[in-house]
Design a protein around this motif. Sequence first.
Motif, PDB file in Angstrom:
ATOM      1  N   ASP A   1       0.860  -1.185   0.000  1.00 57.09           N
ATOM      2  CA  ASP A   1       0.000   0.000   0.000  1.00 57.09           C
ATOM      3  C   ASP A   1       0.892   1.229   0.000  1.00 57.09           C
ATOM      4  N   VAL A   2       0.557   2.178  -0.867  1.00 55.74           N
ATOM      5  CA  VAL A   2       1.320   3.416  -1.002  1.00 55.74           C
ATOM      6  C   VAL A   2       0.368   4.575  -0.761  1.00 55.74           C
ATOM      7  N   GLN A   3       0.626   5.366   0.267  1.00 56.37           N
ATOM      8  CA  GLN A   3      -0.222   6.523   0.573  1.00 56.37           C
ATOM      9  C   GLN A   3       0.522   7.802   0.210  1.00 56.37           C
ATOM     10  N   LEU A   4      -0.173   8.662  -0.554  1.00 58.09           N
ATOM     11  CA  LEU A   4       0.362   9.952  -0.976  1.00 58.09           C
ATOM     12  C   LEU A   4      -0.529  11.049  -0.443  1.00 58.09           C
ATOM     13  N   ASP A   5      -0.035  12.296  -0.474  1.00 56.98           N
ATOM     14  CA  ASP A   5      -0.832  13.364   0.130  1.00 56.98           C
ATOM     15  C   ASP A   5      -1.286  14.449  -0.838  1.00 56.98           C
ATOM     16  N   ASN A   6      -1.089  14.224  -2.145  1.00 54.45           N
ATOM     17  CA  ASN A   6      -1.586  15.221  -3.093  1.00 54.45           C
ATOM     18  C   ASN A   6      -1.811  14.589  -4.460  1.00 54.45           C
ATOM     19  N   PRO A   7      -2.657  15.226  -5.265  1.00 50.11           N
ATOM     20  CA  PRO A   7      -2.999  14.656  -6.574  1.00 50.11           C
ATOM     21  C   PRO A   7      -1.818  14.554  -7.543  1.00 50.11           C
ATOM     22  N   SER A   8      -0.871  15.487  -7.485  1.00 55.09           N
ATOM     23  CA  SER A   8       0.243  15.411  -8.440  1.00 55.09           C
ATOM     24  C   SER A   8       1.152  14.218  -8.140  1.00 55.09           C
ATOM     25  N   SER A   9       1.391  13.920  -6.880  1.00 54.80           N
ATOM     26  CA  SER A   9       2.167  12.721  -6.528  1.00 54.80           C
ATOM     27  C   SER A   9       1.418  11.465  -6.940  1.00 54.80           C
ATOM     28  N   PHE A  10       0.118  11.458  -6.693  1.00 51.67           N
ATOM     29  CA  PHE A  10      -0.733  10.332  -7.089  1.00 51.67           C
ATOM     30  C   PHE A  10      -0.621  10.090  -8.591  1.00 51.67           C
ATOM     31  N   GLU A  11      -0.696  11.156  -9.376  1.00 52.77           N
ATOM     32  CA  GLU A  11      -0.630  11.038 -10.838  1.00 52.77           C
ATOM     33  C   GLU A  11       0.734  10.524 -11.282  1.00 52.77           C
ATOM     34  N   ALA A  12       1.801  10.945 -10.631  1.00 48.94           N
ATOM     35  CA  ALA A  12       3.135  10.455 -10.983  1.00 48.94           C
ATOM     36  C   ALA A  12       3.225   8.939 -10.776  1.00 48.94           C
ATOM     37  N   TRP A  13       2.670   8.459  -9.673  1.00 49.37           N
ATOM     38  CA  TRP A  13       2.669   7.016  -9.421  1.00 49.37           C
ATOM     39  C   TRP A  13       1.776   6.289 -10.420  1.00 49.37           C
ATOM     40  N   ARG A  14       0.630   6.866 -10.752  1.00 41.41           N
ATOM     41  CA  ARG A  14      -0.265   6.231 -11.722  1.00 41.41           C
ATOM     42  C   ARG A  14       0.444   6.054 -13.053  1.00 41.41           C
ATOM     43  N   GLU A  15       1.126   7.101 -13.497  1.00 41.61           N
ATOM     44  CA  GLU A  15       1.846   7.019 -14.768  1.00 41.61           C
ATOM     45  C   GLU A  15       2.983   5.998 -14.706  1.00 41.61           C
ATOM     46  N   ALA A  16       3.731   5.989 -13.621  1.00 39.26           N
ATOM     47  CA  ALA A  16       4.847   5.047 -13.489  1.00 39.26           C
ATOM     48  C   ALA A  16       4.380   3.601 -13.512  1.00 39.26           C
ATOM     49  N   LEU A  17       3.209   3.358 -12.933  1.00 40.55           N
ATOM     50  CA  LEU A  17       2.663   1.991 -12.904  1.00 40.55           C
ATOM     51  C   LEU A  17       1.812   1.690 -14.132  1.00 40.55           C
ATOM     52  N   THR A  18       1.751   2.619 -15.063  1.00 41.48           N
ATOM     53  CA  THR A  18       0.965   2.516 -16.302  1.00 41.48           C
ATOM     54  C   THR A  18      -0.481   2.080 -16.053  1.00 41.48           C
ATOM     55  N   ALA A  19      -1.051   2.607 -14.981  1.00 37.36           N
ATOM     56  CA  ALA A  19      -2.465   2.340 -14.689  1.00 37.36           C
ATOM     57  C   ALA A  19      -3.299   3.315 -15.512  1.00 37.36           C
ATOM     58  N   SER A  20      -4.364   2.844 -16.084  1.00 39.31           N
ATOM     59  CA  SER A  20      -5.194   3.716 -16.911  1.00 39.31           C
ATOM     60  C   SER A  20      -5.941   4.717 -16.036  1.00 39.31           C
ATOM     61  N   PRO A  21      -6.215   5.901 -16.576  1.00 35.48           N
ATOM     62  CA  PRO A  21      -7.011   6.864 -15.821  1.00 35.48           C
ATOM     63  C   PRO A  21      -8.367   6.290 -15.395  1.00 35.48           C
ATOM     64  N   ALA A  22      -8.918   5.388 -16.207  1.00 38.60           N
ATOM     65  CA  ALA A  22     -10.212   4.776 -15.879  1.00 38.60           C
ATOM     66  C   ALA A  22     -10.132   3.869 -14.651  1.00 38.60           C
ATOM     67  N   SER A  23      -8.929   3.460 -14.271  1.00 36.77           N
ATOM     68  CA  SER A  23      -8.791   2.577 -13.108  1.00 36.77           C
ATOM     69  C   SER A  23      -8.848   3.352 -11.790  1.00 36.77           C
ATOM     70  N   VAL A  24      -8.798   4.669 -11.860  1.00 35.29           N
ATOM     71  CA  VAL A  24      -8.793   5.505 -10.652  1.00 35.29           C
ATOM     72  C   VAL A  24     -10.211   5.650 -10.114  1.00 35.29           C
ATOM     73  N   ARG A  25     -10.353   5.376  -8.828  1.00 35.28           N
ATOM     74  CA  ARG A  25     -11.626   5.572  -8.137  1.00 35.28           C
ATOM     75  C   ARG A  25     -11.506   6.815  -7.270  1.00 35.28           C
ATOM     76  N   SER A  26     -12.569   7.577  -7.217  1.00 31.98           N
ATOM     77  CA  SER A  26     -12.599   8.793  -6.414  1.00 31.98           C
ATOM     78  C   SER A  26     -13.824   8.741  -5.522  1.00 31.98           C
ATOM     79  N   LYS A  27     -13.649   9.172  -4.274  1.00 36.06           N
ATOM     80  CA  LYS A  27     -14.811   9.259  -3.395  1.00 36.06           C
ATOM     81  C   LYS A  27     -14.556  10.299  -2.320  1.00 36.06           C
ATOM     82  N   PRO A  28     -15.632  10.965  -1.884  1.00 40.43           N
ATOM     83  CA  PRO A  28     -15.484  11.938  -0.804  1.00 40.43           C
ATOM     84  C   PRO A  28     -15.185  11.224   0.508  1.00 40.43           C
TER      85      PRO A  28
END
Length: 108
Positions: free
Chosen positions: A46-73
């Motif tokens: 499990d990898v916890q980040l504290d901002n959207p730009s760090s999250f996006e950097a990890w998403r790109e590095a792991l080649t996860a599709s944008p559609a795989s991202v879940r968002s919830k309040p």
Amino acid sequence: MTYDDPPPPLAAQANALRSLLRLAELHPELPGAYVVSHNIDADRIDVQLDNPSSFEAWREALTASPASVRSKPCEDRELLEFTAPAHPSTIRVYAIFPRLTNDAGASA
């Protein structure tokens, strides 16, 4: 999930830890994170980040599709999350950060 008696040895987590090390070697520029390796689910990190730009950097590095991202309040914050394979393991990446509000129409 419950703990075995006795719990699994540290060696059970070796594949997941190797996957994280391999990711760090391939992408040394990735933002640092709070990282947890579980002995209950030994093949997951499990990898916890504290901002959207760090999250996006990890998403790109792991080649996860944008559609795989879940968002919830999450109260007054937002949670973004995805899971990606990091052979032979799985990496779950999430970020919790203050929700941005659009107050442009509000008067002072």
